[in-house]
Design a protein around this motif. Structure first.
Motif, short mmCIF file in Angstrom:
data_model
loop_
_atom_site.label_atom_id
_atom_site.label_comp_id
_atom_site.label_asym_id
_atom_site.label_seq_id
_atom_site.Cartn_x
_atom_site.Cartn_y
_atom_site.Cartn_z
N ALA B 309 0.84 -1.20 0.00
CA ALA B 309 0.00 0.00 0.00
C ALA B 309 0.87 1.24 0.00
O ALA B 309 0.63 2.20 -0.73
N ARG B 310 1.92 1.21 0.81
CA ARG B 310 2.80 2.36 0.86
C ARG B 310 3.50 2.54 -0.48
O ARG B 310 3.74 3.64 -0.95
N TYR B 311 3.82 1.41 -1.06
CA TYR B 311 4.48 1.44 -2.36
C TYR B 311 3.56 2.10 -3.39
O TYR B 311 3.99 2.94 -4.18
N ALA B 312 2.31 1.72 -3.35
CA ALA B 312 1.36 2.25 -4.32
C ALA B 312 1.26 3.76 -4.22
O ALA B 312 0.99 4.45 -5.20
N GLN B 313 1.49 4.24 -3.02
CA GLN B 313 1.34 5.68 -2.85
C GLN B 313 2.53 6.47 -3.36
O GLN B 313 2.46 7.68 -3.53
N ALA B 327 -3.07 -7.66 -8.44
CA ALA B 327 -2.62 -7.79 -7.06
C ALA B 327 -3.78 -8.06 -6.12
O ALA B 327 -3.72 -8.95 -5.27
N PHE B 328 -4.82 -7.32 -6.34
CA PHE B 328 -5.94 -7.49 -5.42
C PHE B 328 -6.53 -8.89 -5.49
O PHE B 328 -6.75 -9.55 -4.48
N PHE B 360 -5.54 -2.20 2.60
CA PHE B 360 -4.78 -2.15 1.36
C PHE B 360 -5.67 -1.66 0.21
O PHE B 360 -5.33 -0.74 -0.53
N THR B 361 -6.81 -2.30 0.10
CA THR B 361 -7.74 -1.92 -0.96
C THR B 361 -8.08 -0.45 -0.87
O THR B 361 -8.10 0.26 -1.88
N GLY B 362 -8.35 -0.02 0.36
CA GLY B 362 -8.75 1.36 0.55
C GLY B 362 -7.68 2.34 0.11
O GLY B 362 -7.99 3.35 -0.51
N SER B 363 -6.42 2.02 0.40
CA SER B 363 -5.42 3.02 0.05
C SER B 363 -4.92 2.86 -1.39
O SER B 363 -4.44 3.83 -1.97
N VAL B 364 -5.00 1.66 -1.92
CA VAL B 364 -4.51 1.50 -3.29
C VAL B 364 -5.60 1.82 -4.31
O VAL B 364 -5.35 2.48 -5.32
N TYR B 365 -6.78 1.36 -4.05
CA TYR B 365 -7.89 1.64 -4.98
C TYR B 365 -8.95 2.44 -4.26
O TYR B 365 -9.99 1.91 -3.86
N PRO B 366 -8.69 3.72 -4.07
CA PRO B 366 -9.65 4.50 -3.27
C PRO B 366 -11.02 4.57 -3.92
O PRO B 366 -11.99 4.96 -3.30
N ASP B 367 -11.12 4.19 -5.18
CA ASP B 367 -12.41 4.36 -5.85
C ASP B 367 -13.04 3.02 -6.22
O ASP B 367 -14.00 2.97 -6.97
N ARG B 368 -12.48 1.93 -5.67
CA ARG B 368 -13.00 0.64 -6.09
C ARG B 368 -13.82 0.01 -4.98
O ARG B 368 -13.34 -0.78 -4.19
N GLN B 374 -15.98 -7.26 -2.31
CA GLN B 374 -15.40 -8.61 -2.43
C GLN B 374 -14.73 -9.03 -1.15
O GLN B 374 -14.84 -10.17 -0.71
N VAL B 375 -14.00 -8.09 -0.58
CA VAL B 375 -13.32 -8.43 0.67
C VAL B 375 -14.35 -8.79 1.74
O VAL B 375 -14.20 -9.76 2.47
N LEU B 376 -15.40 -8.00 1.77
CA LEU B 376 -16.43 -8.27 2.78
C LEU B 376 -17.05 -9.64 2.54
O LEU B 376 -17.30 -10.40 3.48
#
Lengths: 323, 808
Positions: B309-313, B327-328, B360-368, B374-376
């Motif tokens: 996640a940090r990498y994605a940023q 990745a997801f 991770f999802t939240g910070s990498v794909y803030p709009d997905r 899916q995670v839920l």
């Protein structure tokens, strides 16, 4: 004692000195040989078919002439066994007369030479058996005053390196105690030169005991006599730890044992029908209760050609891993 | 080594003693070794160095103490190393030394010496680095004792550092290449790990804790290999992917050891660069389900996800790379696999794992949002089989999990995800409530607007535990907490907002329906804000009506709705609040919607409440003031209805219990006859159902006179009661004076300067009383009144003239 008396002269003594002289310009080689305890002594070194030459100096006490019935030098090869104490067996006896009966008025020097001597056996000093070569100088005189002096020298014979593969199959063996310990070990050859390195591997197939360590012993066994009278004497010459701690199944432990630091001789088979010397590698595993598990394996030792044998020459310029 | 007969000693003392003994021996041997070095005696130097190294054969010391001893030996060996170098410059070949040290009979000292010479040998470049390294790493197998072996190999690792044939290193080329360097480290790593794992299985079960502690202390020795690996310049991605990682993972998985797997996975994740991880996700993740059940996979995954996640940023292009590698999808699949394969994994850990994924999802794909869903879904699937509701830790984690998307995305949208309710359903009722509070808080924090009936309904589904009593649960929240919760709901109501007033009406209706189920305890908190929201809606509808929009919901319907709502509140019973709300509604009906009948109805309800349900006189006063205040401003009423209402109100004021209350109420009532004229409006105008402002000077006078009368009565009453110190009646006089002044200024012709003057005198007489002078508040009130008059007198305009005749 004879020398002692001779030396003191007791009125008419002679002293005898012997110098080994190189034949045809070659240097006299010497061998460092272990004597009693930790002492070592330096002895002239010869090999089969060498010419043994030198000078013998017989001196009288100045101003006293000595009569004698002749001066001679003998070259003797002797096997002494502990079982036959006091009756050494001469397997070689050569003689050179140096002087006919006469008088010694002043110190006299004799040169001698034994050409192309058959020195087929190596000198050997073991626990039960010894094989010695010597030059014995005798100044024969009247009863009780004959002067005899022995000069020992050392003989080493070399062998050509055996044919590479066919001559030295590796030793491979699987041994074990049922449901307890199974190992497979391998020494790269069964025949090693004295400067060789034993390279091998121990592979643990099954370990149900807690081992503490593992070592390799080099053992020497002398056999004297034959048949039912045969007598064996073993001696451990070296202990070399190769593993510390307890391995588990599947581990393989490398072995690299340099033979050069140890005082070894070639394997001798049936030297003049008197004795044999054999070498063994004894693999010993010791468990936490100090129980020992071992497997003994004979190896043949030989002395490589002198050219390679010389300590000063580096074996190979490359990495000396012994493999 | 240990000496006997010294009485019992603690293990610590024993350790110290053993270490001391060993340390002394090391020092002694080191002394002789250095002396031999000085004398240039190689044989002796080797003998004594082996002597000091023999101390390292001890099995008595704990890893920590052993480390101290090791460091001591390590330092001493540096002298020997220097000696080797010196000999080398004198012409002795390292090959020779390399053999010489191997003559040592004891394996551990021999190998330490071999490593020492080996490092010099490589440095001299007399032999290929790879050959020496290979030999050393193989020979070290001779030590199979875990602690000793680990330290030996650690020594090897340390002395060979910088000597590896790494790309760009001076030992590259003839000395080998990067592959050899990698191979060396990998083999050493594998062997060390094996030793480390083996420790676990030695000794008795009893010592397990101690042993595990010791192992933790040794972890870094093993990990160092991986660190060195990651520091190799020549390690590129292809090598990493094809050689390094597969071999590391193979070792990690096959060692089947909890501690090692946990530590080493972390090592790999932390040790190697992000882009490597991204490219090898499959391998990394593939290993996760294979790990032992005792391994906290969620921590491992979490740190991986965190890194990614940090990498994605760091760079937007990375996210593309993520997408390319799916990745997801991979991560999600891995998590599911872990959850299914490790049936014994605690629910809390599973939840923690998904928390990481969600973060991770939240910070990498803030709009997905679909990813979140899916995670839920995966979480739900994984946790269904695990009883979470009795596991407090799992509950906590789940709450955290559910909170993540709330913070990152639009709350209402998140709630709309298919799987959100499923996951929430896993919670125990009490926790569900906690979660509900959280949801509300987040909505309030972000001031998210809930804009449709469906959404409101959905939201209510989520926060149901707050809205109604859930069956089968013991509600043990105390009153204060309950009030806090409900006030949250009250605040939440104001987030219901649709631009479309029709929808807004529907929202109101829906909310009302829900709230009614909550019982009186909740209604008193929830209905008032709802009522106000309704009134606000009325305003908006009016605005739209005026704009000419065609609407389904008229002001009338909403007001009717409000009526029902307030009536329900009155039935709670919450008479006072309901009364206030009726008045507010009445005002709205009158001044916003201009619906006289409805306004009248609201007043009527308010009056009924006043008459029937106001419990005490103090409340009556307040209620009455409110009624008067509201009625004063209402201008929708025809004279007739107004007459009725005003009459009623003035009637109430005379019936108050206390004289001062009566007096003030009557004063207030006077205003009912004297409405303000809004700016820009004439006194006589009436438009659009608005009645002209009432201005009845006589009626005002009647009221004021009555007030004076009551004040007099109050004075007498206090005299009778022998309450000389009571100044309340004087206060009333000042009050009345102020009212007089007000109407005087307003131009009420009934109030002449002479009337005022006499009143002023009356008051000043009263004020002369000693008791009055002591009453600071009254004194100030009076003084300020006088000041006001003085001030007005000074004015140049008409008011100044008006005041002129007055004497103070």
């Amino acid at each position: 004692m004879k020398n002692l008396f001779g030396g003191l002269g007791l009125g008419q003594g002679v002293s005898v000195q012997l110098d080994f002289k190189p034949a045809e310009g070659q240097a006299v080689r010497t061998a460092t040989v272990k004597a009693k305890g930790n002492e070592t002594e330096q002895l002239p070194l010869y090999t089969n078919r060498d010419t043994i030459a030198g000078e013998i100096k017989v001196s009288n006490v100045p101003g006293k002439k000595v009569e004698h019935q002749g001066v001679k030098v003998q070259l003797l090869g002797v096997i002494e066994l502990a079982t036959e104490r006091g009756t050494p067996h001469e397997f070689l006896a050569l003689v050179r007369d140096l002087a006919p009966p006469g008088e010694i008025i002043a110190p006299q020097t004799f040169t001698f030479e034994f050409n192309n001597v058959d020195l087929q056996y190596d000198s050997y000093r073991g626990l039960q058996a010894r094989l010695r070569y010597l030059l014995r100088v005798t100044v024969t005189r009247g009863y009780g005053t004959t002067t005899v002096k022995d000069f020992y020298f050392w003989v080493r014979n070399c062998e050509a390196a055996p044919a590479e593969v066919a001559g030295q199959p590796p030793i491979k063996m699987e041994v074990g105690i049922e449901e307890c310990l199974h190992i497979e070990f391998e020494y790269n050859k069964n025949k090693y030169s004295l400067k060789d390195t034993v390279v091998g591997k121990i592979y643990f197939l099954l370990v149900r005991i807690k081992l503490k360590y593992m070592e390799i012993e080099i053992k020497r066994r002398e056999t004297t006599g034959a048949g039912s009278a045969a007598k064996n004497e073993s001696e451990t010459l070296a202990k070399y730890e190769i593993m510390d701690g307890a391995p588990v199944r599947g581990e393989s432990i490398p072995i690299r044992l340099f033979l050069s630091p140890y005082d070894l001789t070639p394997t001798y088979k049936n030297v003049h029908n008197k004795f044999s010397v054999k070498y063994y590698l004894n693999l010993v595993l010791v468990d936490e209760e100090d129980r020992r598990y071992f497997k003994q394996q004979e190896i043949q030792l030989y002395r490589l050609d002198t050219a390679c044998d010389a300590a000063s020459a580096p074996a190979t310029p490359s990495l000396r891993l012994g493999g | 080594m240990a000496t006997l007969g010294e009485g019992p000693v603690t293990p610590q003392e024993e350790q110290v003693k053993w270490l001391q003994e060993a340390s002394t021996n090391v020092k002694r041997n080191a002394f002789y070794m250095k002396r031999a070095v000085d004398e240039d005696n190689m044989r002796e130097a080797l003998k004594y160095s082996a002597g000091l190294l023999v101390e390292l054969r001890t099995s008595l010391l704990t890893p920590q103490k052993y480390f101290e001893l090791y460091m001591q030996a390590f330092d001493e060996l540096r002298h020997l190393e220097a000696f080797f170098k010196e000999h080398h410059t004198k012409g002795r070949s390292y090959a020779d030394l390399y053999e010489l040290v191997q003559h040592a009979g004891s394996v551990l000292p021999r190998l330490y010496l071999l490593c020492t010479v080996g490092s010099c040998y490589i440095r001299s470049k007399e032999a290929a680095a790879k050959e020496i390294l290979k030999d050393l790493v193989e020979m070290c197998k001779g030590v199979q004792h875990p602690t000793r072996g680990l330290f030996l190999r650690s020594y090897l690792c340390q002395v060979s550092r910088g000597l590896l044939p790494d790309a760009g290193s001076e030992y590259e080329g003839e000395g080998g290449d990067i592959n050899d360097a990698i191979d060396f480290l990998l083999v050493n790593f594998t062997e060390m790990n094996k030793l480390w794992v083996r420790m676990q299985h030695q000794g008795s079960q009893r010592d397990k804790d101690r042993r595990e502690k010791e192992r933790q202390q040794l972890a870094d020795l093993v990990g160092k290999n991986l660190t060195y690996l990651s520091q190799l310049d020549g390690l590129d991605f292809t090598l990493y992917k094809d050689v390094v990682l597969p071999r590391i993972m193979e070792q990690i998985v096959s060692c089947k050891d909890d501690i090692a797997q946990q530590y080493l996975m972390q090592c790999v994740i932390q040790g190697f660069p992000d882009e490597f991880h991204l490219g090898t996700l499959e391998t990394l993740l593939g290993a996760c389900p294979e790990l032992q059940s005792g391994v906290k996979v969620h921590i491992i995954l979490a740190s991986l996800l965190d890194r990614l996640a940090r990498y994605a940023q760091t760079d937007p292009s990375v996210v593309d790379a993520f997408n390319k590698a799916d990745a997801f999808g991979q991560l999600n699949a891995a998590a599911s696999k872990v959850a299914t394969q490790q049936a014994e994994m605690p629910a809390a850990d599973v939840a923690a794992m998904y928390i990481a994924l969600l973060g991770f999802t939240g910070s990498v794909y803030p709009d997905r949002l679909d990813s979140v869903d899916q995670v839920l879904a995966a979480t739900h699937a994984a946790l269904q089989s695990r009883a979470t509701s009795r596991d407090a830790r799992a509950e906590k984690q789940l709450v955290a999990l559910l909170s993540i998307p709330l913070d990152k995305f639009d709350v209402v949208t998140v709630l709309g995800l298919n799987n959100y309710p499923h996951v929430m359903g896993l919670l125990a009722p009490a926790t569900q409530k906690e979660m509900a509070v959280k949801i509300v808080q987040v909505i309030l924090k972000n001031t998210t607007r809930v804009t449709s009936v469906e959404k409101v309904d959905m939201l209510f589904d989520f926060i149901n535990p707050l809205i109604v009593d859930v069956e089968g649960t013991q509600d043990d929240t105390d009153e204060e907490d309950f009030a806090d919760e409900q006030s949250l709901i009250a605040r939440l109501i104001h987030q219901f907002h649709s631009e479309d007033t029709d929808v807004q009406h529907q929202i109101l209706t829906a909310a009302h329906k829900r709230f009614l189920k909550g019982g009186p305890r909740r209604l008193k908190h929830t209905l008032p804000p709802l009522a106000f929201l309704a009134l606000q809606t009325v305003q908006r509808i009016k605005a739209r009506e005026e704009a000419g929009d065609a609407l389904d919901s008229s002001c009338k319907t909403v007001l009717q709705f409000t009526h029902g709502l307030i009536a329900a509140l009155a039935a709670v019973p919450m008479a006072e609040t309901a009364l206030q709300l009726f008045l507010a509604a009445a005002y709205s009906a009158s001044e916003v919607a201009r619906l006289e009948l409805i306004a009248y109805e609201f007043f009527e309800q308010a009056f009924i409440l006043y008459e029937e349900d106001i419990p005490d006189s103090r409340s009556e006063v307040t209620a009455l003031q409110s009624i008067v205040g509201c009625l004063h401003r209402c201008r929708v009423f025809s004279a007739e209805s107004r007459e009725t209402l005003v009459h009623k109100a003035t009637g109430y004021s005379g019936k108050l219990l206390k004289k001062p209350d009566q007096c003030r109420a009557v004063c207030s009532c006077s205003h009912l006859f004297w409405q303000d004229i809004p700016e820009g409006e004439d006194a006589g105008s009436s438009a659009d159902g608005v009645q002209p402002p009432v201005r009845d000077a006589d009626a005002v006078m009647v009221c004021l006179k009555r007030a004076l009368k009551i004040a007099n009565a109050a004075q007498q009453q206090s005299a009778v009661a022998l309450k000389a110190s009571d100044t309340s009646h004087v206060c009333l006089f000042v009050d009345i004076l102020n009212h007089y002044l007000y109407y005087f200024e307003q131009g009420n012709t009934n109030i002449t300067p002479s009337v005022l003057q006499s009143l002023l005198e009356l008051v000043s007489n009263e004020m002369a009383n000693d008791h009055c002078k002591k009453d600071a508040a009254l004194e100030a009130f009076y003084r300020n009144t006088l000041k006001h008059i003085a001030w007005q007198k000074k004015r140049e305009d008409g008011v100044g003239k008006l005041y002129e005749p007055l004497q103070i």
